[in-house]
Every structure is written in C-alpha cells, then in structure tokens.
Write a protein that holds these residues in place. Structure first.
Motif, PDB file in Angstrom:
ATOM      1  N   LEU A 199       0.807  -1.217   0.000  1.00 14.22           N
ATOM      2  CA  LEU A 199       0.000   0.000   0.000  1.00 14.22           C
ATOM      3  C   LEU A 199       0.840   1.267   0.000  1.00 14.22           C
ATOM      4  O   LEU A 199       0.329   2.376  -0.167  1.00 14.22           O
ATOM      5  CB  LEU A 199      -0.928   0.016   1.227  1.00 14.22           C
TER       6      LEU A 199
ATOM      7  N   CYS B  76     -10.111  -2.687   4.689  1.00 18.68           N
ATOM      8  CA  CYS B  76     -10.283  -1.285   5.076  1.00 18.68           C
ATOM      9  C   CYS B  76      -9.141  -0.465   4.488  1.00 18.68           C
ATOM     10  O   CYS B  76      -8.031  -0.968   4.285  1.00 18.68           O
ATOM     11  CB  CYS B  76     -10.283  -1.162   6.596  1.00 18.68           C
ATOM     12  N   THR B  77      -9.408   0.798   4.256  1.00 20.47           N
ATOM     13  CA  THR B  77      -8.376   1.680   3.729  1.00 20.47           C
ATOM     14  C   THR B  77      -7.496   2.189   4.867  1.00 20.47           C
ATOM     15  O   THR B  77      -7.844   2.086   6.043  1.00 20.47           O
ATOM     16  CB  THR B  77      -8.999   2.888   3.002  1.00 20.47           C
TER      17      THR B  77
END
Length: 563
Positions: A280, A311-312
């Motif tokens: 990420l 989830c971000t």
C-alpha cells in the motif's frame, strides 16, 4: 511582506451553492462571529432552564432535594449524551448546517411547551389552599408529564445543536493556513468567552425573574433568545464555508468495519501486515505505530477473498484516533462529576444562607453561578492575551502550552474548588448549630451567601482551562470527517459525569439512610452532610488526575500537532 492572493481558494470547502470558496471572501472571523452569536443565544436559553431547575423541582413539583438533584443530573446527562446521536445524523445524513437549523427549530418548540407547562395552574391548588395540614400539595399528572416531555425535547434539540455549531464554527478557519491556524486556536477561547457572557446574563437576569416574578416568564425569555439564535444563524448562510466532502460513508460504519476486520484477522502475523503496508506504500509515522492490532483490518480474510474488501489506510487511522482518545475521555469523568455540582447542591446551599444585599432585596441563589461565567470570561481574556504570548515565546508552540497541559491544570483547580466547598459547608453546618437552627430548615442561617463565591470562582477558572482545552483537543485530534463525533465525545464526558453523579447520590442516599439516620442529602440541609460528599469528590478528582497524568505523558498527538 507578501500580498495576499485574493483569488486563493480553500481546499475542502465550498460556498452555499457548492462552488469553491475564496479565502478572503468566505469564512474566517466574519462567519465565525455569526456562529458564536448563535451559541451565545443558545447557551442563554439552555442555562435559563438548567441553572435554576433544581429549585423548580423542589418548590413547584415538590420533589425531595436528593430526587431533584438526581433528576437534574439525569436530564443534564442525557442532554450531553445525545450529541452522539446529533453528530451521527449530521455526519451521515443532514450535514452540520441543516442539523443546526432543524435543532434550533426543535429547541424553540421545547422551550415554548415548557413555558406553557409553567403557565398551567395546578389542578389541586384550591384543595391545597383549603387545607391547613403541613403535607405539601402535589402538582397534577398532566402538568408533570407536559413539563418533563418539554424538558426532554430541549435535551434532544441540544443534542443536535451542540456538536455541530462548534465544529461548524471551527470549520470557518483553515488549519493548514499559518494565520488561520492561529485564529482557530483563539476561536476556541473566544467561543467559550461568548458562552461565559451568555451564562452570566442568564444567571443574573433569568434566575431573578424565575425566583421573584414568574416561572412562565423565566422560561419564556429563553424561548425568545432561541428564536433570535435561529435568525442570526440564517443571516450568515451565504458567508459560511461548507464541507465539500459530499456523500461519504457513515463514519460509524467505517470505524465499526475496522474493528470487525481487525477481530476477524486476529491470527494474522506481523509479517503479513508489514507486507500489506509495503504494497500500500504506507510510510511509518507516529500515529500509525500506535494500536498496531488495528492494522490487521488492512488485510482481507482468506475466507472472504472473493467478495471481501479490506479497510483503507484512512479508515484505520480514523479508528486509531478514537481509540487514542479513550484513556483521556475516561480519566476526565471525575471532572465531569464535579462539574455537575454547581447547578445542584451549590444552589441549594445558597438558599439556606443570608442572601440579602439591602433590606427587601435578596440575591437569587442560582445567580451566584454568574461568578462562574465572570471568572471564565476574565480567565480567558488573561489566558489569550497574556499567558499564551508569553508561553509562545518560551515553547514556540502556537497555543503556548499543550492542550493536555491546559486540561490537567484545570483538573487541579476543579479538585481545589471541592476542597473549598467542603470547608464552607462545614462552617455553614456549625453556624446552624451555634444558632439553634438545625431543626428549622426554612430558617435563614446567619452566614452570608458570599462565602460560596470562592468555590464558584474556582469552578469558572478550572472550566476556562479544562473545558476549552477539551473542546480543542477532541476537535483537533480526530480527522476532519469525524469532528462532530469528536466534539460529541467531549460533551459526553459531562453527560456521563452527570449520570454518574446521579448514581452516586442514589447509592449514598440508600447507604446513609439506615436506622432512621439523616442522609447526606436530607431535605433539611442543616442535618445533611454535603461536606462528606464534597470530600468524596475530592478523592475521585485526585484519582482521576493521577490517571490522566499517566496517559497524558504517553499520548502521541496526531498530525504532528502538539498544541
């Protein structure tokens, strides 16, 4: 000195029509002044009810002192807890502007009904006048139901109004802009200064009207103030900065999903989390190093790879910010309990004392709360104009000292106010004994009501530090999408504190009423022991401050902000 860019737009903000806003045309102190004006009128209305409520319950509804204090604390607690619901509606559906407008209209309805309930005559009045017994008459059921129904409409209205108005006001300043960032810090000080002005007017004017003229007029004046508040708010509509986030997912759902995903992934090892963060492109920083167990929400469980969604990073950071606030929230509850005493037992103490200034004129006991407002106003002026600039010179911080330092200092003063309250109560009881007034609850004790002033002043000074510090802390330390929730969490400290105070009173009432003994909260305050209760609160405050100090030392500010 650089000339300002007149066409500079503010990121994340739009005008009333949804267009990008120019920095020097929208928002800033001009818009914030409208919103502060709204808060001044709203606080005038709220404290017009809350400040003297215990006397209405004992004198008009014939409740005992303990029962009246419990009712005041429960109502105040509910009113301070409901902002969580108001924040949910504002952040998820209505937006802050619409929530404020609708809540103001509901406020007016509740205050109007409250005025009507105070105007209605008691059904049993004539019967009471014909009897000579000493049993106090009870009001009619219709009167009681209408009164409490109206009272809780006001609580619901305040629940929508309170978290949104302050967040909306702070949104008029851009925290990323150097000058507006300083203005935002001052905003919280002037915000509470405005509240102090409103409450001072309430305690000196409305309490006198309620005690000496009529309760219906005393409730009607706050209703008029709330109508004025709504008009002032609508007047500034075209000058405000509005959030441009548009339709976003319910913040409660986002945060809840983080915890659910973290629990589902509890077996995930740290190497998998590190790998996911590397993919990420998450760079390590202070806030992301805290509460690492929530980083497990970044990974989709193997059992739900096909239709699951991780989830971000921003969602995980939102959850972390709220978890980080929890220890501060819990350790401030003792302060919330102490805060609720000034409108209950302090007032009842004053009723028993010598309140005369000149022959024929007595100071309303509730009006002494004006010293809280007065000390808040003076303290904030000194703090904002003298202390902050001096502290800034030594610390280099925009706000002079950290928010947690400010909160902690106010907690010390709050505990000291209880020490003084206990000592004054001991003197009041001794005076009643010396003059043989112990068995005469209606008699005036020859001790001036001005003896209560020091405890009121200390409560106000502590509020200027702790309450303003908590407001700024719970606004600043959450992401922009959660600021209404952050401020509602701040308010819930006082809501839960009031409810805990009610629980303490109920428990002590039961424990101290055995064998025919007078309780700590006997209706005859000359036989009661409020001093014992105040010493208990001193102990709770000391425990709360010790725990707060421990967590404050290890707290890591978000966004690199240590102000």
């Amino acid at each position: 000195m650089e000339a300002p860019l007149l066409d500079e737009t503010v990121e994340g903000a739009v005008d009333y029509n949804g267009r990008p806003v120019r920095r020097f045309k929208f928002g800033g102190w001009r818009s914030a002044s409208f919103i502060i004006g709204v808060e001044v009128a709203e606080r005038f209305a709220y404290y017009g009810i809350a400040s003297n409520l215990i006397n209405f319950l004992t004198d008009e509804l014939r409740l005992s002192t303990a029962a009246a204090a419990q009712n005041v604390n429960v109502w105040s607690g509910v009113a301070m807890m409901l902002p969580l619901l108001g924040a949910f509606l504002a952040d998820s559906f209505l937006g802050r502007y619409r929530t404020i407008a609708l809540s103001s209209a509901l406020y007016i309805l509740g205050l109007g009904l409250l005025t009507v309930s105070a105007t209605l005559p008691y059904s049993s009045t004539s019967a009471c006048q014909q009897t000579e017994n000493r049993v106090p008459c009870s009001p009619s059921l219709v009167h009681v139901v209408l009164f409490f129904f109206s009272l809780y409409i006001v609580a619901f209205a305040q629940g929508g109004h309170k978290p949104c108005v302050q967040a909306f006001g702070a949104d008029q300043f851009d925290g990323q802009h150097p000058e507006e960032s300083k203005a935002k810090s001052s905003f919280f000080n002037w915000w509470y200064f405005g509240i102090a002005v409103a409450t001072f007017a309430t305690f000196t004017i409305v309490s006198y009207v309620q005690d000496n003229l009529s309760w219906s007029l005393g409730f009607g004046i706050p209703c008029i103030a709330m109508i004025f508040a709504l008009l002032v708010f609508l007047l500034g509509t075209k000058t405000y900065r509005y959030s441009s986030e548009g339709d976003v997912e319910n913040p409660f759902v986002r945060i809840g999903r983080v915890f659910v995903m973290a629990v589902r992934n509890w077996r995930v090892i740290s190497s998998e989390i590190a790998h996911e963060e590397e993919i990420l492109g998450l760079l390590p920083h202070h806030s992301s190093q805290q509460f690492r167990f929530l980083d497990k929400a970044l990974i989709v469980p193997n059992s739900s790879k096909e239709d699951g969604h991780a989830c971000t990073i921003s969602e995980v950071e939102e959850a972390k910010s709220l978890v980080g606030l929890a220890p501060i929230w819990v350790t401030c509850l003792a302060y919330g309990i102490v805060f609720s005493q000034s409108s209950t037992f302090f007032t009842k103490q004053g009723v028993t004392m010598d309140r005369s200034i000149v022959p024929g004129f007595e100071v309303p006991a509730a009006s002494l709360q004006s010293f809280i407002s007065l000390s808040i106003g003076i303290s904030i002026l000194i703090y904002d104009r003298i202390i902050i600039p001096i502290a800034r010179h030594f610390t280099g911080k925009p706000s002079g000292i950290t928010m947690l330092q400010r909160i902690g200092f106010g907690m010390i003063l709050s505990a000291l106010s209880m020490v003084i309250a206990a000592l004054v109560e001991v003197k009041r009881l001794k005076t009643a004994q010396e003059y043989g007034l112990v068995d005469m609850p209606k008699a005036t004790i020859p001790l001036s009501i001005w003896w209560l002033v020091p405890q009121y002043l200390l409560v106000g000074i502590s509020d200027a530090f702790t309450m303003v510090g908590l407001q700024e802390f719970f606004y600043d330390q959450v992401p922009s999408g959660l600021r209404s929730i952050g401020l509602s969490l701040y308010l819930s400290i006082f809501g839960v504190g009031s409810i805990l105070s009610s629980f303490l009173i109920s428990a002590i009432e039961k424990l101290s009423s055995g064998d025919g003994k007078e309780t700590w909260f006997d209706n005859n305050l000359n036989k009661a022991h409020l001093d014992y209760f105040y010493w208990l609160l001193v102990g709770l405050s000391a425990i709360g401050f010790a725990a707060f100090s421990c967590f404050a030392r290890i707290y890591i500010y978000t966004k690199g902000n240590t102000t």
